[in-house]
Design an enzyme around this catalytic site. Structure first.
Site, PDB file in Angstrom:
ATOM      1  CG  ASN A 123      22.269 -94.988 -69.690  1.00 50.05           C
ATOM      2  OD1 ASN A 123      23.341 -94.403 -69.837  1.00 50.05           O
ATOM      3  ND2 ASN A 123      21.168 -94.366 -69.278  1.00 50.05           N
ATOM      4  CE  LYS A 181      21.062 -94.292 -65.723  1.00 48.89           C
ATOM      5  NZ  LYS A 181      19.901 -94.052 -64.906  1.00 48.89           N
ATOM      6  CG  HIS A 224      18.352 -91.101 -69.953  1.00 45.47           C
ATOM      7  ND1 HIS A 224      18.152 -90.614 -68.684  1.00 45.47           N
ATOM      8  CD2 HIS A 224      18.374 -92.449 -69.850  1.00 45.47           C
ATOM      9  CE1 HIS A 224      18.059 -91.646 -67.848  1.00 45.47           C
ATOM     10  NE2 HIS A 224      18.196 -92.768 -68.529  1.00 45.47           N
ATOM     11  CD  GLU A 255      19.601 -90.454 -65.270  1.00 48.68           C
ATOM     12  OE1 GLU A 255      20.698 -90.549 -65.854  1.00 48.68           O
ATOM     13  OE2 GLU A 255      19.101 -91.377 -64.590  1.00 48.68           O
ATOM     14  CD  GLU A 272      15.421 -95.643 -69.741  1.00 45.56           C
ATOM     15  OE1 GLU A 272      16.069 -96.650 -69.474  1.00 45.56           O
ATOM     16  OE2 GLU A 272      15.883 -94.497 -69.652  1.00 45.56           O
ATOM     17  N   GLY A 325      16.571 -96.039 -61.509  1.00 49.90           N
ATOM     18  CA  GLY A 325      17.514 -95.962 -60.397  1.00 49.90           C
ATOM     19  C   GLY A 325      16.862 -96.019 -59.024  1.00 49.90           C
ATOM     20  CB  SER A 346      14.691-100.688 -61.321  1.00 47.26           C
ATOM     21  OG  SER A 346      15.011 -99.441 -60.703  1.00 47.26           O
TER      22      SER A 346
HETATM   23  P1  PGA Z   1      18.414 -98.067 -64.050  1.00 41.92           P
HETATM   24  O1  PGA Z   1      18.590 -96.991 -65.222  1.00 41.92           O
HETATM   25  O2  PGA Z   1      18.461 -99.429 -64.716  1.00 41.92           O
HETATM   26  O3  PGA Z   1      19.575 -97.847 -63.147  1.00 41.92           O
HETATM   27  O4  PGA Z   1      17.092 -97.808 -63.414  1.00 41.92           O
HETATM   28  C1  PGA Z   1      17.987 -97.156 -66.475  1.00 41.92           C
HETATM   29  C2  PGA Z   1      18.220 -95.939 -67.335  1.00 41.92           C
HETATM   30  O5  PGA Z   1      18.131 -94.816 -66.810  1.00 41.92           O
HETATM   31  O6  PGA Z   1      18.502 -96.045 -68.543  1.00 41.92           O
END
Ligand code: PGA
Length: 258
Positions: free
Chosen positions: A13, A15, A99, A101, A170, A176, A216
């Site tokens: 992903n 982003k 997601h 976000e 998630e 992140g 992460s």
């Molecule tokens: P990350 O993001 O691996 O940077 O924690 C995962 C995601 O939000 O899909």
């Protein structure tokens, strides 16, 4: 993982990272490092403007390209939005839906459900994201919360379509932040998600649905997370921006299982 019953999927992903030129560069480097032989399904969900470059670069490979969002409507006056059938026509196979976000930008469970339906209608594979905040976990609300997100995300989706849906667990506190859920924590929730699906659709379907972990995940912790029986892959943010890290994660997904 349980390769006998369901697919293992490693999905990036990106982003809001990388330009179309950087996408081309990344894909060419990744292609030159891709593991040979049989391996799990691999996908990169990229910013909309990077989709053409990604699709072009990966045309002759088994790597699927996906989008990070879609609109629930098929067409119309929705300035700035992109419909699922447009993504298919551009060469996408997957779309991330719900997601955290995007939920933080105001997307509701009803919106997410409508997007899952729109994706399936267009024959895109939706990667439906669910996850709890740290506060919800600490208050003991996690199980009910995630069960609600799964039930509302899949509302009205029949047995014929559910097999096409991929779920991604998630935890918001792990995205992140560098704080990965432990393999046991991630397994607990992924197992509960499978139980919810079993109650909705029966054991056979629950066994066949791929449930990914995201938050992460990286080349160091992927092996232990993917060794869990109910974790069928990863949705990877930060680490998916580096070809060598993705390759390591794919190797971890190829570990032997019973
Ligand atoms: P990350 O993001 O691996 O940077 O924690 C995962 C995601 O939000 O899909």
């Amino acid at each position: 993982m349980n390769r006998k019953y369901r697919k293992t999927i490693i999905a990036g992903n990106w982003k809001m990272n990388k330009t179309p030129s950087q996408t081309k560069e990344f894909m060419n480097e990744f292609k030159s490092m891709m593991p040979k032989g049989r391996w799990c399904d691999v996908a990169f969900c990229v910013p909309a403007v990077c989709i053409p470059a990604a699709v072009r670069a990966m045309r002759e490979t088994r790597v699927g390209i996906g989008a990070e969002n879609c609109n629930a409507n098929a067409s119309g006056a929705y300035t700035g939005e992109i419909a699922a059938n447009m993504l298919v026509d551009a060469g996408c196979k997957y779309v991330i839906v719900g997601h955290s976000e995007r939920r933080a930008m105001g997307e509701t469970d009803m919106d997410v459900n409508a997007k899952v339906k729109a994706a399936l209608q267009a024959e895109l594979i939706p990667i439906l994201c669910v996850g709890e905040s740290l506060e919800q976990r600490e208050l003991g609300l996690m199980e009910d919360w995630i069960s609600m997100q799964i039930k509302s995300g899949l509302n009205g989706i029949g047995e014929d379509k559910i097999r096409k849906v991929v779920i991604a667990y998630e935890p918001i506190w792990a995205i992140g932040t560098g704080k990965t859920a432990t393999p046991d924590q991630a397994e607990d929730v992924c197992r509960n998600i499978r139980t919810v699906i079993r109650k909705l659709y029966g054991a056979k379907i629950a066994r066949a649905v791929s449930i990914l972990y995201g938050g992460s995940m990286n080349e160091k912790n992927a092996h232990d997370l993917l060794a869990q029986p109910d974790i069928d892959g990863g949705l990877i943010g930060g680490a998916s921006l580096v070809p060598a890290k993705m390759v390591e994660i794919i190797h971890a997904a190829n570990q032997p299982t019973d």
